[in-house]
Enzyme design. Structure first.
Site, short mmCIF file in Angstrom:
data_model
loop_
_atom_site.label_atom_id
_atom_site.label_comp_id
_atom_site.label_asym_id
_atom_site.label_seq_id
_atom_site.Cartn_x
_atom_site.Cartn_y
_atom_site.Cartn_z
N ASP A 40 -4.39 7.07 -3.75
CA ASP A 40 -5.50 7.51 -3.84
C ASP A 40 -6.06 8.14 -2.53
OD1 ASP A 40 -5.07 4.78 -2.78
OD2 ASP A 40 -7.12 4.49 -2.17
N ALA A 45 -11.76 2.98 1.02
CA ALA A 45 -12.38 3.71 2.11
C ALA A 45 -13.67 3.18 2.62
CB ALA A 45 -12.77 5.16 1.46
N CYS A 88 -7.11 -23.42 19.97
CA CYS A 88 -8.32 -23.54 21.03
C CYS A 88 -8.65 -25.14 21.39
CB CYS A 88 -9.83 -23.06 20.03
SG CYS A 88 -9.62 -21.34 19.83
N CYS A 122 -14.57 -23.23 18.90
CA CYS A 122 -13.37 -23.49 17.53
C CYS A 122 -12.57 -24.61 17.91
CB CYS A 122 -12.66 -22.13 17.54
SG CYS A 122 -11.29 -22.18 16.42
N ASP A 137 0.81 -1.23 0.05
CA ASP A 137 -0.10 0.02 -0.04
C ASP A 137 1.01 1.11 0.14
OD1 ASP A 137 -2.25 1.56 0.07
OD2 ASP A 137 -3.17 0.69 1.95
N CYS A 140 -9.46 -25.03 16.12
CA CYS A 140 -8.19 -24.63 15.74
C CYS A 140 -7.28 -25.35 16.93
CB CYS A 140 -7.96 -23.28 15.36
SG CYS A 140 -7.50 -22.26 16.94
N1 GUN Z 1 -6.59 0.75 3.10
C1 GUN Z 1 -7.93 0.64 3.47
N2 GUN Z 1 -8.72 1.68 2.73
C2 GUN Z 1 -8.08 2.23 1.66
C3 GUN Z 1 -8.08 2.89 0.79
O1 GUN Z 1 -9.18 3.30 0.42
N3 GUN Z 1 -7.01 3.06 -0.17
C4 GUN Z 1 -5.59 2.58 0.02
N4 GUN Z 1 -4.92 2.96 -0.49
N5 GUN Z 1 -5.48 1.82 1.28
C5 GUN Z 1 -6.65 1.44 1.80
ZN ZN Z 2 -9.24 -21.08 17.80
#
Ligand code: GUN
Ligand code: ZN
Length: 494
Positions: free
Chosen positions: A128, A196, A284, A279, A93, A281
């Site tokens: 973005d 978002a 757990c 659970c 990201d 796993c």
């Molecule tokens: N991580 C969570 N939401 C977003 C987003 O809208 N844009 C980017 N680039 N990373 C994110």
């Molecule tokens: Zn578990």
């Protein structure tokens, strides 16, 4: 055709696909989970994510590495795969999330994309603008314009084989999301995150998320891999996959563990509220909540993170199996009963039944009617559309009971589908398993089927023979159709 993505199986708009990530030389099966690796806090080492949990792909934040004296040079020299000891695909990201949290960042799209390329990322992200929900429309439009300029700029950066994300923004305006998706799909970029949505997810606004994903999907081709940015809670994976999301990233497994929170497919529990672990796993199966309580904070965090990851990956496998078996919507229906806000999400999903119908397979193994929402599933809409195109002639009895020789034909009537010729009784979805005790919505939909058939065939004469239909359903049967209640009126043949 986009070359990096191929769909193998559909159920609703949900699909099993293959994402080719050329720079990592791997193919990732979708729906896929990308665990978030925080370069500074490695709750579970990436090598272990790969070896113990079968992670094929992960996501990390290039902006955190860019700004880190500790990691920046190492990442540039060794590359992310060596730094993390991870041989799968790595998505990065850009710092957009920090932008939305802190208001500004000190890097632009060109520089951060180049940096992502230089540290060996396999899928990079431009900067973005994650416009929050419910802002004034002007703000959503302006920020979307900036995001779109940056996507176009990203196209011009030479990033070699690295795939590039084209995030879709537009706040809570469905039409903006749809046009943002169309624009993104028109670029040469590769993967399409719906952005978002974190504030919506944090507030359990699942119906809004469904509407925004539906809008985004309308602007994208079927060959577009779709990422739901920041969605990591397993309770909503089935719902989001059924809407057509292919990729998810989870920081939740680690963030929740830090706060002694325990993820389940029905929601989140606090460790202190658990007397038993619901659970199977390894964590757990070999610990009680008291055991974990007695550990030191670090060890407890680590064990909770492991459990959280196990449920998260487990739900992904369950979803893929459901797609293969054609019962993903039954799984969504089950998950919808975990929390009222999930039920709203599922109701929003069936509002988009016609959109889901476009990719829903024509034949599946079985249709289980499990809730009043089942009456609005895509299969029911599809049958109604077919009824409008059939052209029976003469006097037709539409009967919940037996055939009657006095008519030219007797068709069966089965809620929620409505009428159909008897020889289709064994054909999906008309061979559905339906409870004896039905709800009003099932009958209303059957009446809608009668209406579609009758209105498409004004020259035929229809008689409906029904058992116990509620007033709301009978009221929806058009006046041109004669009605007759079986077991009550004179001359009954049932
Ligand atoms: N991580 C969570 N939401 C977003 C987003 O809208 N844009 C980017 N680039 N990373 C994110
Ligand atoms: Zn578990």
């Amino acid at each position: 055709m986009r070359e990096c993505f191929e769909v193998r199986d559909y159920d609703g708009a949900g699909r099993i696909g293959e994402l080719d990530v050329p720079r990592a030389d791997v193919t990732v099966e979708t729906p896929a989970l990308l665990p978030v690796v925080n370069p500074h806090v490695r709750t579970i080492e990436p090598g272990e994510l790969e070896a113990e949990f079968g992670a094929e792909i992960l996501i990390t934040n290039a902006y955190s590495i860019y700004g880190s004296e500790e990691y920046r040079e190492d990442a540039l020299e060794q590359g992310l795969h060596d730094l993390y000891d991870f041989s799968g695909a790595i998505m990065t990201d850009s710092g957009s999330f920090q932008l939305s949290e802190y208001g500004s960042i000190d890097v632009d799209t060109e520089e951060i994309l180049q940096f992502q390329h230089d540290i060996g990322s396999d899928i990079g992200t431009p900067v973005d603008i994650p416009t929050p929900p419910d802002v004034p429309r002007e703000q959503a439009e302006e920020e979307l314009t900036t995001t779109q300029e940056r996507l176009e700029l990203a196209e011009t950066v030479d990033t070699g084989e690295m795939l590039v994300n084209a995030p879709i923004q537009g706040s809570t305006y469905a039409d903006l999301r749809e046009s943002a998706a169309e624009h993104a799909y028109g670029t040469s970029l590769d993967v399409f995150p719906v952005g978002a949505v974190v504030p919506l997810l944090n507030n359990y606004r699942f119906a809004d998320v469904v509407d925004l994903v539906a809008a985004s999907k309308r602007g994208l081709g079927e060959d577009a891999p779709v990422h739901l940015f920041g969605a990591g809670h397993p309770m909503m994976f089935a719902l989001a996959v059924a809407m057509g999301c292919d990729l998810f990233d989870s920081a939740a497994y680690a963030l929740y563990a830090r706060d002694d929170r325990y993820l389940t497919v029905r929601g989140t529990e606090h460790l202190e509220d658990l007397d038993y672990f619901p659970c199977e796993c390894p964590v757990c199966a070999s610990h009680t909540p008291d055991d974990l309580d007695a550990k030191n904070a670090l060890e407890r965090e680590r064990l909770l993170a492991e459990h959280n990851l196990h449920v998260t990956y487990g739900e992904m496998r369950r979803i893929k199996q459901a797609i293969r078996r054609g019962n993903l919507l039954e799984l969504v229906e089950t998950r919808a009963r975990g929390h009222p806000t999930m039920l709203s999400g599922y109701r929003a999903l069936v509002d988009h039944a016609e959109q889901l119908e476009a990719t829903d397979p024509v034949a599946k193994e079985a249709f289980f009617y499990l809730s009043t929402e089942s009456a609005d599933r895509p299969e029911v809409h599809r049958h109604h559309d077919r009824l409008a195109r059939l052209s029976p002639e003469g006097e037709i009895l539409l009967s919940e009971g037996d055939t009657n020789e006095a008519y030219d034909e007797t068709w069966r009537v089965v809620p929620p589908f409505g009428p159909f010729p008897r020889d289709l009784s064994d054909v999906y979805p008309l061979n559905a398993e339906i409870p004896e005790r039905l709800d009003a919505r099932a009958y209303e939909q059957a009446a809608e089927g009668v209406r579609r058939l009758a209105e498409g065939n004004p020259d035929a004469a229809f008689t409906l023979a029904y058992h116990d239909w509620p007033e709301t359903a009978l009221a929806a049967v058009p006046d041109s159709v004669s009605t007759f209640q079986l077991g009550v009126e004179e001359g009954d043949w049932d």
